[in-house]
Design a protein around this motif. Structure first.
Motif, mmCIF file in Angstrom:
data_model
loop_
_atom_site.group_PDB
_atom_site.id
_atom_site.type_symbol
_atom_site.label_atom_id
_atom_site.label_comp_id
_atom_site.label_asym_id
_atom_site.label_seq_id
_atom_site.Cartn_x
_atom_site.Cartn_y
_atom_site.Cartn_z
ATOM 1 N N LYS A 382 -24.962 -41.437 -11.133
ATOM 2 C CA LYS A 382 -26.470 -41.015 -11.259
ATOM 3 C C LYS A 382 -26.312 -39.356 -11.351
ATOM 4 O O LYS A 382 -25.956 -38.645 -10.367
ATOM 5 C CB LYS A 382 -27.344 -41.393 -10.317
ATOM 6 N N ALA A 383 -26.471 -38.891 -12.545
ATOM 7 C CA ALA A 383 -26.401 -37.322 -12.404
ATOM 8 C C ALA A 383 -27.776 -36.939 -12.109
ATOM 9 O O ALA A 383 -28.776 -37.757 -12.000
ATOM 10 C CB ALA A 383 -26.412 -36.942 -13.784
ATOM 11 N N GLY A 384 -27.885 -35.734 -11.530
ATOM 12 C CA GLY A 384 -29.291 -35.061 -11.202
ATOM 13 C C GLY A 384 -28.857 -33.738 -11.762
ATOM 14 O O GLY A 384 -28.171 -33.426 -12.728
ATOM 15 N N HIS A 385 -29.763 -32.581 -10.958
ATOM 16 C CA HIS A 385 -29.292 -31.318 -11.380
ATOM 17 C C HIS A 385 -27.878 -31.095 -10.746
ATOM 18 O O HIS A 385 -27.512 -30.027 -10.228
ATOM 19 C CB HIS A 385 -30.162 -30.516 -10.734
ATOM 20 N N SER A 386 -27.195 -32.124 -9.867
ATOM 21 C CA SER A 386 -26.167 -31.767 -9.059
ATOM 22 C C SER A 386 -24.621 -32.025 -9.635
ATOM 23 O O SER A 386 -23.758 -32.079 -9.128
ATOM 24 C CB SER A 386 -26.295 -32.843 -7.925
ATOM 25 N N VAL A 387 -24.835 -31.988 -10.763
ATOM 26 C CA VAL A 387 -23.454 -32.295 -11.691
ATOM 27 C C VAL A 387 -22.843 -30.918 -11.538
ATOM 28 O O VAL A 387 -23.418 -29.687 -11.703
ATOM 29 C CB VAL A 387 -23.608 -32.406 -13.219
ATOM 30 N N ALA A 388 -21.534 -30.898 -11.245
ATOM 31 C CA ALA A 388 -21.001 -29.724 -10.895
ATOM 32 C C ALA A 388 -20.951 -28.543 -11.889
ATOM 33 O O ALA A 388 -20.830 -28.864 -13.036
ATOM 34 C CB ALA A 388 -19.081 -30.128 -10.865
ATOM 35 N N GLU A 389 -20.949 -27.564 -11.415
ATOM 36 C CA GLU A 389 -21.355 -26.106 -12.002
ATOM 37 C C GLU A 389 -20.089 -25.974 -13.074
ATOM 38 O O GLU A 389 -19.030 -26.211 -12.598
ATOM 39 C CB GLU A 389 -21.505 -25.280 -11.366
ATOM 40 N N GLY A 390 -20.354 -25.567 -14.134
ATOM 41 C CA GLY A 390 -19.238 -25.163 -15.245
ATOM 42 C C GLY A 390 -18.545 -26.214 -15.649
ATOM 43 O O GLY A 390 -17.524 -25.997 -16.387
ATOM 44 N N LEU A 391 -18.774 -27.497 -15.461
ATOM 45 C CA LEU A 391 -17.891 -28.570 -16.143
ATOM 46 C C LEU A 391 -18.664 -29.416 -17.020
ATOM 47 O O LEU A 391 -19.682 -29.777 -17.091
ATOM 48 C CB LEU A 391 -17.629 -29.827 -14.721
ATOM 49 N N GLU A 392 -18.034 -29.190 -18.030
ATOM 50 C CA GLU A 392 -18.431 -29.902 -19.139
ATOM 51 C C GLU A 392 -18.303 -31.568 -19.238
ATOM 52 O O GLU A 392 -17.321 -31.724 -19.270
ATOM 53 C CB GLU A 392 -17.743 -29.248 -20.557
ATOM 54 N N ALA A 393 -19.446 -32.155 -19.446
ATOM 55 C CA ALA A 393 -19.511 -33.557 -19.277
ATOM 56 C C ALA A 393 -19.924 -34.058 -20.837
ATOM 57 O O ALA A 393 -20.640 -33.452 -21.570
ATOM 58 C CB ALA A 393 -20.463 -34.248 -18.427
ATOM 59 N N ALA A 394 -19.430 -35.379 -21.158
ATOM 60 C CA ALA A 394 -19.881 -36.010 -22.502
ATOM 61 C C ALA A 394 -19.879 -37.259 -22.435
ATOM 62 O O ALA A 394 -18.990 -38.049 -21.592
ATOM 63 C CB ALA A 394 -18.930 -35.442 -23.779
ATOM 64 N N TRP A 395 -20.735 -38.066 -22.949
ATOM 65 C CA TRP A 395 -20.753 -39.513 -23.201
ATOM 66 C C TRP A 395 -20.116 -39.750 -24.511
ATOM 67 O O TRP A 395 -20.685 -39.242 -25.601
ATOM 68 C CB TRP A 395 -22.235 -39.874 -22.892
ATOM 69 N N ILE A 396 -19.205 -40.443 -24.716
ATOM 70 C CA ILE A 396 -18.608 -40.859 -25.853
ATOM 71 C C ILE A 396 -18.394 -42.333 -26.371
ATOM 72 O O ILE A 396 -18.079 -43.136 -25.249
ATOM 73 C CB ILE A 396 -17.249 -40.073 -26.163
ATOM 74 N N SER A 397 -18.877 -42.643 -27.437
ATOM 75 C CA SER A 397 -18.602 -44.096 -27.794
ATOM 76 C C SER A 397 -17.181 -44.317 -28.297
ATOM 77 O O SER A 397 -16.515 -43.383 -28.573
ATOM 78 C CB SER A 397 -19.616 -44.554 -28.910
ATOM 79 N N ARG A 398 -16.962 -45.387 -28.638
ATOM 80 C CA ARG A 398 -15.571 -45.906 -29.063
ATOM 81 C C ARG A 398 -15.391 -45.257 -30.518
ATOM 82 O O ARG A 398 -14.263 -44.706 -30.697
ATOM 83 C CB ARG A 398 -15.478 -47.462 -29.366
ATOM 84 N N GLU A 399 -16.469 -45.245 -31.084
ATOM 85 C CA GLU A 399 -16.536 -44.740 -32.458
ATOM 86 C C GLU A 399 -16.513 -43.077 -32.794
ATOM 87 O O GLU A 399 -15.720 -42.824 -33.423
ATOM 88 C CB GLU A 399 -17.665 -45.149 -33.356
ATOM 89 N N GLU A 400 -16.892 -42.635 -31.731
ATOM 90 C CA GLU A 400 -16.851 -41.222 -31.420
ATOM 91 C C GLU A 400 -15.754 -40.736 -31.093
ATOM 92 O O GLU A 400 -15.265 -39.411 -31.018
ATOM 93 C CB GLU A 400 -18.008 -40.618 -30.556
ATOM 94 N N GLN A 401 -14.698 -41.490 -30.494
ATOM 95 C CA GLN A 401 -13.543 -41.170 -29.943
ATOM 96 C C GLN A 401 -12.671 -40.387 -30.655
ATOM 97 O O GLN A 401 -11.910 -39.349 -30.079
ATOM 98 C CB GLN A 401 -12.743 -42.190 -29.264
ATOM 99 N N VAL A 402 -12.420 -40.748 -32.000
ATOM 100 C CA VAL A 402 -11.660 -39.918 -32.686
ATOM 101 C C VAL A 402 -12.244 -38.490 -33.051
ATOM 102 O O VAL A 402 -11.421 -37.609 -33.511
ATOM 103 C CB VAL A 402 -11.921 -40.688 -34.286
ATOM 104 N N GLU A 403 -13.405 -38.142 -32.619
ATOM 105 C CA GLU A 403 -13.853 -36.463 -32.751
ATOM 106 C C GLU A 403 -13.524 -35.922 -31.165
ATOM 107 O O GLU A 403 -13.579 -34.643 -31.322
ATOM 108 C CB GLU A 403 -15.407 -36.460 -32.945
#
Length: 421
Positions: A382-403
């Motif tokens: 559960k993210a809030g505004h507490s996601v670590a600073e300067g760390l890039e996060a992404a949600w990727i699907s199986r199909e998007e994995q190739v990108e």
DNA sequence: CATACGTGGGC
DNA sequence: TGCCCAAGTAT
């Protein structure tokens, strides 16, 4: 040294990077000329003679097949070429000598086996058909195309080199000397591309050639030593055909890959069996000297597979990290016995709030002298505004994995995650 | 010159 | 399982 008339190879007078030595030719010995334009230092024994096609000073080297009775180096070159012509594997990068394709294949083949490279090569050239296309593509996309191939620095360096080439007015570098100035292109790759794509008469010395020549000379010394490398390089040069250097080099490597294999070489089928000292001694497998290896340290990591809809949460590794820079990875912490402890560790590293559940899936991930055992947990995040600073996060699907640029282990986990839910 | 960098396959 | 090896390069 060896009793078989190759004493010139590692003579004590070797001083430069080139180990050709002129010897007194017996009546039956052959003298061959090798033009080697990739020489930074003047050759100690060669004579300067004219210029290569690219304007660099050429050094004429006299390579003498020293007194092998009625045999000659010319025979070996011919036998090798003839064998290659009939036995060579049909590989996608052999369909053209176009420099860009040759270069891509040689970079991919660094420390990587042919069957692993083939699909990557095909899709890479489909995505980036020319060096200009590669130069114009975002680095992200190049890294994504490299995902799973390993040694990701190669992709970054190739992208950087492609930009250099595309911006240059001189077109594709056409000599081994110029090629070696490109990032990611060392002595081997420069020689391979120069000989295959441009016909430069320069020998290659890769792991295959090293093994073939160590056996041919029954050279037991450690190939890491520079004097030994010089001897092997000289031996490779002595069987190089100056009319077809690219074919000749590939033939030697192909021989090492298919016949003169590390284990159980098929000497019966070897075109050079008559010329091979180790084969005559009956112990080809004992050459070259085995290299010492460091013991592998083992680490265990907990990685979390966090799903949202049909996507998985990944974080981007820092650009400056030595290991898989800029690649997307599963959130991970050192393994601990307690799920609560690990949840705390995840929170400290990535922020948010974590819940974990161990699955029994373990994937090994090796990095030279380390082996990481990945213990996969299904997790809630559960993210809030507490996601670590300067760390890039992404949600990727199986199909998007190739990108996305992901390591092999992440690719496998993403691929199989559906079955865990 | 030694070390680190990824990964897959063979035995 | 564990160890070896593979079309090397950069530091």
């Amino acid at each position: 040294m060896c009793a078989r008339g190759v004493s010139w190879l590692a003579s004590p007078s070797v001083t430069g990077s080139e180990s050709y030595h002129r010897t007194r030719g017996g009546p039956e010995s052959m003298v061959r000329r090798v033009f080697y334009s990739g020489v930074d230092r003047p050759n100690p024994v060669g004579r300067s003679r004219g210029q290569t096609r690219d304007g660099y000073e050429a050094v004429e080297l006299l390579v003498n097949d020293a007194a092998r009775g009625s045999r000659s180096a010319m025979d070996e070159s011919e036998k090798l070429l003839r064998w290659f012509e009939s036995q060579k594997r049909l590989l996608p990068w052999r369909e053209s000598r176009e420099p860009y394709g040759v270069w891509v294949s040689e970079i991919m083949l660094q420390q990587t086996q042919v069957q692993t490279v083939i699909p990557y090569y095909l899709s890479f050239l489909r995505q980036f058909p020319t060096v200009e296309d590669l130069a114009a593509a975002p680095l992200e996309q190049v890294l994504a195309a490299w995902s799973g191939l390993g040694y990701y620095r190669r992709a970054r360096q190739m992208h950087s080199a492609a930009k250099m080439i595309a911006e240059s007015l001189d077109g594709f570098p056409s000599s081994s000397r110029e090629l070696e100035r490109l990032p990611g292109v060392g002595p081997y790759t420069a020689a391979a591309v120069a000989s295959i794509a441009f016909g430069e008469v320069v020998p290659v010395l890769d792991g295959n050639v090293e093994r073939v020549m160590a056996r041919r000379l029954a050279l037991a010394e450690d190939p890491k030593q520079s004097a030994v490398r010089k001897a092997l390089f000289g031996a490779a040069a002595s069987v190089l055909d100056s009319e077809q250097p690219g074919e000749s080099n590939q033939a030697l490597m192909e021989l090492g890959a298919t016949i003169c294999r590390p284990k159980r070489p098929v000497c019966d089928e070897c075109p050079l069996k008559q010329d091979c000292l180790a084969q005559q001694q009956g112990n080809p497998e004992s050459f070259p000297a085995p290299r010492r290896r460091r013991t592998i340290e083992r680490f265990e990591l907990a990685v979390a597979v966090v799903r949202r809809d049909s996507s998985i949460l990944l974080f981007r590794r820092p650009e400056e990290s030595a290991l898989m820079a800029g690649m997307w990875e599963l959130p991970n912490v050192p393994l601990s016995r307690s799920v609560e402890v690990m949840a705390g560790a995840f929170e400290g590293k990535y922020g948010g709030c974590w819940k974990l559940e161990l699955t029994d899936t373990i994937i090994n991930h090796r990095i030279t002298y380390r082996a990481l055992r990945l213990h996969v947990h299904l997790g809630e995040f559960k993210a809030g505004h507490s996601v670590a600073e300067g760390l890039e996060a992404a949600w990727i699907s199986r199909e998007e994995q190739v990108e996305y640029a992901v390591s092999s282990a992440v690719g496998k986990i993403v691929a199989s995650c559906c079955s865990w839910y």
